[in-house]
Design an enzyme around this catalytic site. Structure first.
Site, PDB file in Angstrom:
ATOM      1  N   LYS A  30      41.280  24.051 -44.453  1.00 42.75           N
ATOM      2  CA  LYS A  30      42.546  24.605 -43.969  1.00 42.75           C
ATOM      3  C   LYS A  30      43.010  25.734 -44.874  1.00 42.75           C
ATOM      4  O   LYS A  30      43.377  26.823 -44.385  1.00 42.75           O
ATOM      5  CB  LYS A  30      43.596  23.494 -43.899  1.00 42.75           C
ATOM      6  CG  LYS A  30      44.891  23.902 -43.230  1.00 42.75           C
ATOM      7  CD  LYS A  30      45.956  22.812 -43.274  1.00 42.75           C
ATOM      8  CE  LYS A  30      45.577  21.589 -42.480  1.00 42.75           C
ATOM      9  NZ  LYS A  30      45.705  21.785 -41.009  1.00 42.75           N
ATOM     10  N   ARG A 100      50.426  19.647 -46.560  1.00 43.17           N
ATOM     11  CA  ARG A 100      49.297  19.026 -45.841  1.00 43.17           C
ATOM     12  C   ARG A 100      48.064  18.947 -46.727  1.00 43.17           C
ATOM     13  O   ARG A 100      47.852  19.810 -47.568  1.00 43.17           O
ATOM     14  CB  ARG A 100      48.903  19.863 -44.628  1.00 43.17           C
ATOM     15  CG  ARG A 100      49.944  19.984 -43.556  1.00 43.17           C
ATOM     16  CD  ARG A 100      49.383  20.900 -42.475  1.00 43.17           C
ATOM     17  NE  ARG A 100      50.438  21.498 -41.694  1.00 43.17           N
ATOM     18  CZ  ARG A 100      50.699  21.160 -40.419  1.00 43.17           C
ATOM     19  NH1 ARG A 100      49.973  20.248 -39.830  1.00 43.17           N
ATOM     20  NH2 ARG A 100      51.685  21.741 -39.763  1.00 43.17           N
ATOM     21  N   GLY A 109      42.900  13.081 -39.134  1.00 44.64           N
ATOM     22  CA  GLY A 109      43.740  11.886 -39.108  1.00 44.64           C
ATOM     23  C   GLY A 109      43.583  11.001 -40.321  1.00 44.64           C
ATOM     24  O   GLY A 109      44.236   9.974 -40.441  1.00 44.64           O
ATOM     25  N   MET A 111      43.994  11.921 -43.514  1.00 41.76           N
ATOM     26  CA  MET A 111      44.834  12.180 -44.679  1.00 41.76           C
ATOM     27  C   MET A 111      46.246  12.591 -44.285  1.00 41.76           C
ATOM     28  O   MET A 111      46.600  12.603 -43.119  1.00 41.76           O
ATOM     29  CB  MET A 111      44.138  13.179 -45.591  1.00 41.76           C
ATOM     30  CG  MET A 111      42.959  12.466 -46.270  1.00 41.76           C
ATOM     31  SD  MET A 111      41.847  13.589 -47.019  1.00 41.76           S
ATOM     32  CE  MET A 111      42.966  14.454 -48.077  1.00 41.76           C
ATOM     33  N   ARG A 353      39.938  27.411 -35.224  1.00 37.76           N
ATOM     34  CA  ARG A 353      38.684  26.673 -35.490  1.00 37.76           C
ATOM     35  C   ARG A 353      37.760  26.866 -34.295  1.00 37.76           C
ATOM     36  O   ARG A 353      38.202  27.275 -33.217  1.00 37.76           O
ATOM     37  CB  ARG A 353      38.965  25.205 -35.730  1.00 37.76           C
ATOM     38  CG  ARG A 353      39.652  24.555 -34.567  1.00 37.76           C
ATOM     39  CD  ARG A 353      40.052  23.122 -34.872  1.00 37.76           C
ATOM     40  NE  ARG A 353      40.998  22.675 -33.860  1.00 37.76           N
ATOM     41  CZ  ARG A 353      41.746  21.594 -33.954  1.00 37.76           C
ATOM     42  NH1 ARG A 353      41.699  20.851 -35.027  1.00 37.76           N
ATOM     43  NH2 ARG A 353      42.561  21.244 -32.975  1.00 37.76           N
ATOM     44  N   HIS A 474      12.884  -3.786 -21.877  1.00 35.21           N
ATOM     45  CA  HIS A 474      12.111  -3.265 -20.746  1.00 35.21           C
ATOM     46  C   HIS A 474      12.984  -2.392 -19.859  1.00 35.21           C
ATOM     47  O   HIS A 474      12.615  -1.272 -19.502  1.00 35.21           O
ATOM     48  CB  HIS A 474      11.541  -4.444 -19.945  1.00 35.21           C
ATOM     49  CG  HIS A 474      10.782  -4.021 -18.728  1.00 35.21           C
ATOM     50  ND1 HIS A 474      11.345  -3.982 -17.481  1.00 35.21           N
ATOM     51  CD2 HIS A 474       9.522  -3.558 -18.590  1.00 35.21           C
ATOM     52  CE1 HIS A 474      10.454  -3.548 -16.611  1.00 35.21           C
ATOM     53  NE2 HIS A 474       9.332  -3.285 -17.265  1.00 35.21           N
ATOM     54  N   SER A 783      -1.291   8.322 -33.149  1.00 38.69           N
ATOM     55  CA  SER A 783       0.011   8.452 -32.507  1.00 38.69           C
ATOM     56  C   SER A 783       0.862   7.297 -33.027  1.00 38.69           C
ATOM     57  O   SER A 783       0.526   6.131 -32.807  1.00 38.69           O
ATOM     58  CB  SER A 783      -0.142   8.379 -30.997  1.00 38.69           C
ATOM     59  OG  SER A 783       1.119   8.452 -30.396  1.00 38.69           O
ATOM     60  N   CYS A 853       4.890   8.539 -30.349  1.00 39.06           N
ATOM     61  CA  CYS A 853       5.097   8.272 -28.927  1.00 39.06           C
ATOM     62  C   CYS A 853       6.060   7.123 -28.716  1.00 39.06           C
ATOM     63  O   CYS A 853       6.145   6.572 -27.645  1.00 39.06           O
ATOM     64  CB  CYS A 853       3.781   8.018 -28.221  1.00 39.06           C
ATOM     65  SG  CYS A 853       2.912   6.567 -28.811  1.00 39.06           S
ATOM     66  N   TYR A 873       2.895  16.839 -32.856  1.00 38.61           N
ATOM     67  CA  TYR A 873       3.749  16.778 -31.667  1.00 38.61           C
ATOM     68  C   TYR A 873       4.628  15.541 -31.673  1.00 38.61           C
ATOM     69  O   TYR A 873       4.359  14.590 -32.416  1.00 38.61           O
ATOM     70  CB  TYR A 873       2.906  16.813 -30.384  1.00 38.61           C
ATOM     71  CG  TYR A 873       2.068  15.586 -30.159  1.00 38.61           C
ATOM     72  CD1 TYR A 873       2.586  14.467 -29.498  1.00 38.61           C
ATOM     73  CD2 TYR A 873       0.757  15.531 -30.600  1.00 38.61           C
ATOM     74  CE1 TYR A 873       1.821  13.338 -29.305  1.00 38.61           C
ATOM     75  CE2 TYR A 873      -0.023  14.397 -30.418  1.00 38.61           C
ATOM     76  CZ  TYR A 873       0.508  13.304 -29.767  1.00 38.61           C
ATOM     77  OH  TYR A 873      -0.243  12.173 -29.574  1.00 38.61           O
TER      78      TYR A 873
END
Lengths: 898, 898
Positions: A30, A100, A109, A111, A353, A474, A783, A853, A873
């Site tokens: 800030k 602040r 929120g 502080m 921001r 599953h 893999s 995989c 990959y």
């Protein structure tokens, strides 16, 4: 040598700031922002920032300030008073300030903030006179006493609230004023406030044993103490631990001149976005509430006006705002969310921001800003988050539905397994799902759990809800493959298959009733909610192309059918990393019977005969997949699950099977009974099936190579990679690899065609990872099957972990694990083993092709891990492919320090 | 420089040998033994040995002999002929030789032997004349043709046998001679042999396309070729692989003068032991068969006479033998098994080797030989094998029962889980077992599988037989703890609990029928076999004391009750390495209900209330164990199994439980339903229970520390070690350790007593091993739980592995794993992980106490592994404690190169 005196306080105001935007570490986000905006020449209220270093010293020094701070703060206060032309506590025209907190990273929120500081019994009257609004002044004083009392001095906030409620209750009785149906703070009038203030001060005295301070300097230091103390408050400490925020010095304290948007019709307050946060269009977007403060917007008393109305009403303010917009976007090179206040016809910018935006807008803005020369392609890619992609692909519940309605219709909450939303009629069996879907009905399949036999019904349903299971059960895994909304582990749900009802507590729904699933949150609603589906914008393709140019990792996909393969290619898949062959056996009654005959068979010959029936089916499946993946590698995993997953377990179904196979029921029953396992995950499956029944491997390799020959005859390029699951030893792999080569050679000789193929293994058992150097002597590729590897390394069954995982990842409970290890790779444990395995394996075989995989292949943090550790990959569900592509690009940028 | 000519052949005879006993590598075991005995002045038949180096050259040189060998062999042959005074092939008085293989390590039955070489059509008549026994000479020739034809020339042996059988069949028809009920070779008479020999030669010609060689030198080289070729025959190669024999050069060939014990009443053949192999007593022990050859002993035609008879019959031969006995024992410093032949009143020693002995004898001989100054204590300990100890402790089926009877009564074969034997009446439920046992009946509990609820019945039974499960299934583990005979995974067994029958194929037994288990082999007999129980000899204690002096590892035990603890101490346990607390909950109905109430409870308060009921029981258990283990460390593992193991699963039992707890049946059913897990091994258990229900840990720690205080008040020394199971993370361990310390501090404060206790963890999940360095920051000790670690590292459920493990360890199938990894630690995989973990952990905490408490703790190879890798102790079932003590001593000796 004289040490240069440390500067503890940085002033800003009147177009000049001692700090700047890059000093976040020292001034907090800030403070740095206010300094930066001041330097940019924006109309920012003046003030000063006490550095985070003071906070650090404060704690190192047993909550004492460094010498000299006091003088520096008060000098800056005087400078502020001079600049603004008002004095703190002035009984005629007082300066009010806000105090602040603001650390280098946002901790919303967490502080403390104290507003309207500088008011006391006398200055409040000055403010009243000066603003000609005594109610405003009294209310400001009331707020200040409450805030200061609770925040700085620890008076329980509810004590103040009780007093205030008491007044409001009396008002209800005496005035029956019901504009919005309830009494709000702003309904309290001047007289009532006058009565309230002494009572507030009395509460203050009661709890602090001191009078409410009338000295503004005492107020100021009380507020500064409170901000610094809040840094080590439990909620802030916890927040930093949860968000993994480390390495900060502390919080800064910002003391800023108060400005008021509620000083009459020439005042107001507003929020604007430099571009449309919904569409990403490059147009100015925002709302203003006249004669109001920020909190009034929240209270929803009056309807705000649009920026276009402001343009008509206060053209010079509007012009000034447009200029601010231009400056801030140029400066920050990103769409900004700007808070401003107009105090008596003068514009103040309070904060800016990066603006939150819809997924669609994210792509649009990123693409546009590259075109406008504001950012590079790399920066554009960096701006997109995985959530943006998810948001583009999955339907969502209409965000305009009021929270009350959502709350009222909430039926149950489970574990969100596949994001998106779906609504439809409840069905309780896969068969019913298929039947209703065939009639064109939207259905949600609700089951205790799903099994491979349910796949048809799962595919037919719009969404899936199960009472048990975790994120890699599953149901979850299959649904994720299709990007189909799915909620699992909804443990409050009782399902009665006979009564055809589902129940949560006292609420009972029947088959046919409509429900809606929010797969992103796990919420289930007992009604059909309206859904919204986004359309892929052109900018999606533009930015994703840039991502593809950046990334080093290939992205493959886990699919089992030609249909899914085609879809995955459209989503950018560059090959198949995991083609599971077991799902193919459930496709038709014919196939199912063949595999079941194989399982019930008593001899190798009978097994071979049954398997021979399957060859034509498998060959057709593989040929279809090769065609869909033309020119791309296709990794096919040989049969993996334990055989009992393929046979029926109810006596009735077993009798039918016995009849169909022409085998005595007793034989079928006994055989199936013997297949039962205590821990199927660690049972007779994977390569172990091929070791005990070599004819299974033979059949599958034959089908793969025959299909490849068939495709090559048609001129297609095919690159099959045969993958052996659950390997634990080099010798085991050698035996099966030899078998595979033998069968492949036979087929190729018979067909007169040479197919280039590889034989490799999944690394999914810890022993294989530990002995990776030896296994790499045989394997042509690795893999990493991180689903099973995670289960075994952590000793956690994914299907059962739902009961305790929440205790392990929930920061408020234990925070033992950073994330659900089935969602994001456990890099500390499983990752360590993988890193060691790769190092060993590449020593043996430097060219070893390495992929992943498991379900983790689509998780951004895991993708980054794979990039860092030299994978070739990643492979994931089709719907995660775009996310993996993006994450792979992010990993490169991060690796470059980007 | 001229290279010294290599010597390929070593002569021995007439009290002088060119080789000696230490040249095993070069001459093979047999050749070195013959040379050694010759040098000792023993009457060994003369001969020569062709070195193993020749075998090596033969194979390196494409099956060609080194130059000069031929000359050297023939020169040695001439030397032999000169010494013996006979010539090979002499038609009047031929020298006959045997040609035998002999490598540096014994490979019984794996390689080739040819006897009676030197016979041909002419010399056979010379032998007949010289021995005045034509039948003998003809039979020797017949044997030689068969052996030479099949062994050297590859004629199928059965072709010769068929001819021979043909003759024998004819004899049966014509002579009906049935002394022993069947016709044996020696019944064939001279005439028949005369008829047979040409037919044997004809078969030889038919298959080799050559005449049977009449030239003895050709015969000799044919035999030498055959021996060298046998080195690479498939069965020999396989044998070496199975037995892990590597590094040998090859086999040697021994050409030795034949001597005959069947030359009349002044001839004979015998075997003697230098000490009694059954009792170990230092007395001469042996049998002689007069006028016979070795094979005749096997045929069992005549009864042998004892050595004492020989003393009377041939006193000078007996005296000579006694002298041989003395010389050989002095020389080899071990009890010897000596083969000898008396040829026409002259003694020949054919072979000597360490004699096989009963377990009791092994201890007796080892202890005596130390007393006699023959060997050191260390050597005595080395002589004892784990099997000797097993043999001492477990009853066995009377070894005098004829094989036929055993075969006939065999009912089924399962997996041998706990050695020994037991017989009794079949019972099919734990309750029935308790009931019958209470009446004094011996019972065998037969179950599909066992569960913790069956423990009472298991204890009451003499033996346990299950149809399912592996060597570390519940039944096996529990039975092993008691040293109770147990067979598991007897998959052919169908159990019908309703009909109360057990069936294998067509054979059905009912409850009450008697059976016998052989837990050492897995065999089940359908009758009560007579059993023999050995008694611990005093020498056992003597030798074990020496073992204890040598070993470095401590040996603890895994027990759960004061009774077992006392027993374990008697067996030498030096502490408890694993005290499982869960079995305690099944002791009485009262305890069972309390734990079940805890599980069904809906709130933390209700759980606490139920747990409070358990505290007095647990405290009593712990106090009892502390007392039994006075002064020794006691590691207590907190609750480990998943909660569903504690609740009933049949609807009937659930209804009873609901009634007993005063809770609706529906609640009980739902709660139990929710506890069901897909893979309980990887489920909600161990430390996870304490994370989700901290009150469980609180109750158990309270009971432990209260019990410790109670004991200390009585002046006992107690060293509790609290062990947390299934830990995966440092933070998890930290949370639970903090909890434990908090509770302990509370108790100690209240009791006013300070207890020295440790808090540590099992390392049984791979992740814990991988992160051992971090976990050691918190843990005061590690105990490797190698059962679970093996399951997870190999991805093998011990309960399910029975179906495929045989394929993995059976050399004839794949030989992937050296041993069953649940029996002997998988040192390549699990062992590697453990080694890494220890290295990491000791870096963090050099003083970390490290033990093993899996079933492997009693496996000798694993004990050696633990010794090598710096463990402080091993822990195993009480009955394995002596084995572990011995193995720990062996490990030290091996480490010293002993």
């Amino acid at each position: 040598m004289a040490k240069a005196k440390k500067k503890f306080v940085y002033f800003f105001g009147n177009g000049k700031a001692e700090g700047k935007g890059t000093m976040k570490e020292l001034l907090g986000g800030k403070g740095a922002g206010l300094a930066e905006m001041t330097n940019l020449g924006l109309p920012v209220p003046a003030g000063f920032t006490i550095t985070t270093e003071v906070c650090n010293i404060y704690y190192k020094n047993n909550r004492r300030y460094p010498p000299g701070l006091k003088g520096e703060v008060e000098a800056n206060l005087r400078k502020l008073e001079r600049l603004v032309g008002k004095r703190l506590g002035d009984p005629d025209d007082p300066l009010l300030v806000s105090v602040r907190s603001g650390a280098a990273m946002s901790m919303p929120g967490m502080m403390e903030t104290i507003l309207n500081l500088g008011l006391n019994d006398r200055s409040v009257e000055g403010l009243a006179r000066k603003t000609s609004n005594r109610r405003f002044a009294l209310d400001a004083y009331r707020r200040f006493i409450m805030m200061y009392g609770s925040t700085a001095m620890g008076v329980p906030r509810e004590k103040f609230e009780e007093e205030f409620d008491d007044i409001k209750t009396r008002m209800t009785r005496t005035r029956l004023k019901r504009r919005t149906g309830r009494i709000v703070d702003t309904d309290v009038n001047e007289e009532e406030l006058e009565e309230l203030i002494p009572r507030m001060k009395e509460i203050y005295r009661l709890y602090t044993k001191k009078e409410f301070p009338q000295d503004p300097i005492e107020q100021l230091w009380g507020a500064i103490d409170a901000v610094f103390d809040s840094w080590m408050a439990e909620k802030a400490v916890t927040y930093r631990r949860v968000e993994k925020i480390t390495g900060l010095l502390g919080t800064a304290v910002n003391v800023v001149q108060m400005v008021f948007g509620n000083m009459g019709e020439r005042s107001g307050t507003g929020v604007c976005f430099t571009r449309d946060p919904n569409t990403g269009k490059n147009s100015f977007y925002g709302d203003v509430l006249m004669n109001a403060q920020g909190e009034d917007v929240v209270a929803g008393i009056r309807t705000p006006i649009h920026l276009s109305d402001l343009r008509r009403k206060m053209p010079h303010i509007y012009r000034e705002l447009v200029e601010v917009r231009r400056k801030l976007e140029r400066h920050y090179k990103d769409m900004q969310d700007i808070e401003f206040t107009i105090e008596e016809n003068k514009l103040y910018i309070l904060q800016t921001r990066a603006g939150k935006r819809s997924p669609k807008a994210a792509f649009q803005i990123a693409a546009d800003m590259v075109k406008e020369g504001l950012i590079t392609k790399k920066e554009a890619v960096q701006r997109i988050t995985p959530r943006d992609i998810e948001g583009l692909f999955y339907p969502i519940i209409d965000p305009n539905i009021p929270a009350d309605e959502l709350r009222e219709k909430l039926f149950a909450v489970g574990i969100p397994a596949v994001p998106g939303a779906a609504s439809g009629h409840v069905v309780l069996s896969a068969r019913e799902a298929e039947r209703q879907a065939a009639k064109g009905k939207s259905v949600i399949l609700v089951r205790k759990e799903t099994s491979p036999e349910d796949v048809g019904g799962m595919h037919a349903a719009k969404g899936i809800l199960t009472a048990t299971g975790g994120k890699t059960s599953h149901a979850a895994v299959v649904a994720r493959g299709w990007g189909k909304c799915c909620i699992v582990g909804c443990e409050d749900l009782s399902i009665d298959y006979e009564e055809k009802t589902i129940r949560v507590g006292e609420t009972v729904l029947g088959e046919g009733d409509e429900i809606t699933l929010n797969g992103s949150t796990g919420e289930v609603y007992r009604t059909a909610m309206p859904l919204i589906k986004a359309v892929l914008p052109r900018s999606y393709r533009t930015v994703m192309k840039w991502a593809d140019e950046i990334r080093a990792l290939k992205v493959r996909t886990n699919v089992d059918t030609p249909y899914d393969a085609e879809n995955a290619v459209k989503l950018g898949a560059e090959g198949i990393g995991l083609c599971r062959t077991e799902h193919m056996f459930f496709d038709t009654e014919e196939r199912r019977l063949a595999i079941q005959r194989m399982i019930i068979a008593d001899s190798s010959e009978a097994r071979k005969a049954a398997l021979n029936e399957l060859i034509p089916f498998q060959r057709k499946d593989f040929a279809g997949i090769f065609r869909a993946m033309e020119g791309k590698p296709v990794t096919i995993r040989l049969l993996d699950p334990p055989l009992h997953e393929f046979v029926p377990h109810s006596e009735k179904a077993q009798k039918q099977l016995a009849q169909a196979l022409g085998v005595p029921f007793h034989t079928v029953k006994l055989k199936i009974e013997r297949l039962r396992e205590s821990n199927p995950m660690l049972g007779h499956r994977g390569a172990r099936l091929c070791i005990t029944y070599p004819e299974i491997l033979e059949m599958q390799v034959r089908a793969i190579i025959e299909a490849a020959c068939e495709c090559k005859k048609k001129g297609l390029r095919v690159y099959p990679e045969i993958m052996l699951p659950l390997i634990i030893d080099k010798k085991e792999l050698q035996i099966l690899t030899d078998d595979a080569h033998r069968v492949a050679a036979e087929v190729m000789k018979k067909e007169g065609i040479k197919v280039k193929y590889l034989v490799g293994t999944m690394i999914e058992v810890p022993r294989a990872a530990l002995l990776a150097d030896r296994i790499a002597e045989v394997a042509e590729f690795f893999s990493f099957g991180t689903n099973d590897l995670t289960q075994m390394v952590l000793g956690m069954s994914r299907d059962d972990s739902g009961r305790f995982i929440p205790y392990y990842v929930n920061e408020n409970k234990t925070g033992i694990l950073r994330d659900d290890p089935f969602q994001s790779l456990d890099q500390d444990g499983v990752g360590l083993l993988i890193t060691q395995a790769i190092e060993k394996a590449r020593k043996t075989r430097p060219s070893l092709k390495i992929g992943i995989c498991g379900e983790h292949g689509g998780d951004p943090a895991t993708v980054e891990f794979c990039h860092r550790n030299g994978f070739d990959y990643v492979s994931c569900s089709p719907f995660r492919v775009p996310i993996a592509r993006l994450a792979a690009a992010h990993a490169v940028i991060k690796g470059q320090g980007g």
